[in-house]
Write a protein that holds these residues in place. Structure first.
Motif, mmCIF file in Angstrom:
data_model
loop_
_atom_site.group_PDB
_atom_site.id
_atom_site.type_symbol
_atom_site.label_atom_id
_atom_site.label_comp_id
_atom_site.label_asym_id
_atom_site.label_seq_id
_atom_site.Cartn_x
_atom_site.Cartn_y
_atom_site.Cartn_z
ATOM 1 N N ALA A 176 0.853 -1.185 0.000
ATOM 2 C CA ALA A 176 0.000 0.000 0.000
ATOM 3 C C ALA A 176 0.893 1.241 0.000
ATOM 4 O O ALA A 176 1.695 1.437 0.910
ATOM 5 C CB ALA A 176 -0.910 0.000 1.229
ATOM 6 N N GLY A 178 0.806 5.528 -1.190
ATOM 7 C CA GLY A 178 0.003 6.644 -1.669
ATOM 8 C C GLY A 178 0.382 7.125 -3.049
ATOM 9 O O GLY A 178 -0.451 7.678 -3.771
ATOM 10 N N GLU A 179 1.636 6.912 -3.458
ATOM 11 C CA GLU A 179 2.091 7.398 -4.757
ATOM 12 C C GLU A 179 1.899 6.379 -5.879
ATOM 13 O O GLU A 179 2.259 6.643 -7.027
ATOM 14 C CB GLU A 179 3.583 7.781 -4.678
ATOM 15 N N ASP A 183 -5.156 2.066 -8.193
ATOM 16 C CA ASP A 183 -5.779 1.946 -6.884
ATOM 17 C C ASP A 183 -6.104 0.483 -6.597
ATOM 18 O O ASP A 183 -6.042 -0.370 -7.477
ATOM 19 C CB ASP A 183 -7.008 2.846 -6.753
ATOM 20 N N ARG A 217 -2.718 2.131 -4.277
ATOM 21 C CA ARG A 217 -3.103 3.208 -3.371
ATOM 22 C C ARG A 217 -4.579 3.107 -3.029
ATOM 23 O O ARG A 217 -5.372 2.523 -3.776
ATOM 24 C CB ARG A 217 -2.816 4.564 -4.007
ATOM 25 N N SER A 226 -3.441 10.692 4.342
ATOM 26 C CA SER A 226 -3.190 9.294 4.707
ATOM 27 C C SER A 226 -4.172 8.856 5.773
ATOM 28 O O SER A 226 -4.820 9.673 6.426
ATOM 29 C CB SER A 226 -1.755 9.117 5.206
#
Length: 247
Positions: A176, A178-179, A183, A217, A226
């Motif tokens: 996992a 964020g960048e 998804d 993500r 986050s």
């Protein structure tokens, strides 16, 4: 209950204990009136391991487990917990593995919450490195609200190596991040899957990130960047479970 024993409950926890550490099981307690195939298989397994099975009425079993979701089965086991490996867990599964791997989670409240989420989503184990982790202490066990006795918590010496070993056994490892470009909803998670999450803010270590098969993500639609690791774990694990149960 004797001082040298503790109570575990639920089919997965009791079955895993019987398969991998039968000498540590003192007694199995089952609910009266439950005669389905799953219970018969458990009783047969206990008898084959030489473990005594006791039938109790539902009220007494509820009292023993503190009204936990025991599924009609509990076990008195040796207080000293046997060290389980990833292979121990995988060898006992009858469905594709669903694992939660935690990298750098040092807050016992977060670990306890992750265990609780893992239990709710039907994950088969939570895995963490020996270093840079808080360990399963009293605070984590309390926050887990019983999940510490239903979901195996596995401590590994080298997380990257353990991830490679999982991949050799056919488990798809998803980090996992964020960048990440894609998804989590775009990934097929119906097969054996391990979700790998880092602590909020720091995220995954570089070596852990590079070892994963792919990164994904969680789409964020608000102003926060986050999620707490236990919340993120729930989003990821329940998406895997949704895919497996969707018609």
């Amino acid at each position: 209950m004797a001082e040298d024993t503790r109570l575990i409950h639920g089919f997965h926890a009791v079955t895993a204990k019987l398969r991998h550490d039968p000498e540590g099981v003192r007694e199995i307690c089952i609910a009266a009136g439950r005669q389905d195939a799953r219970m018969r298989d458990l009783v047969q397994l206990a008898e084959s391991r030489g473990v005594r099975v006791v039938t109790l009425d539902a009220a007494r079993l509820d009292g023993m487990t503190g009204n936990a979701r025991h599924q009609g089965v509990a076990a008195k086991v040796a207080a000293q917990q046997r060290y389980l490996t990833v292979d121990d867990v995988l060898d006992g599964l009858s469905e594709p593995a669903l694992l939660l791997v935690l990298d750098g989670v040092t807050d016992p409240h977060n670990l306890g919450a992750c265990l609780r989420v893992a239990d709710a989503a039907g994950a088969h184990a939570v895995i963490a490195p020996k270093d840079r982790a808080c360990g399963l202490n009293a605070t984590a066990i309390k926050v887990a609200s019983g999940a510490a006795d239903t979901v195996p918590y596995l401590v590994v010496t080298n997380l990257a190596r353990s991830l490679r070993e999982m991949k050799e056994r056919g488990i798809w490892t998803i980090g996992a991040a964020g960048e990440a470009q894609q998804d989590l909803y775009a990934i097929d998670q119906k097969g054996p899957t391990a979700w790998v999450l880092g602590a909020e803010g720091e995220g995954l270590r570089r070596l852990t990130r590079d070892t994963c098969d792919e990164l994904a993500r969680i789409p964020m639609h608000g102003s926060v960047e986050s999620l707490n690791v236990s919340v993120a774990s729930g989003v990821c694990l329940f998406e895997a479970r949704r895919q497996r149960t969707a018609r």
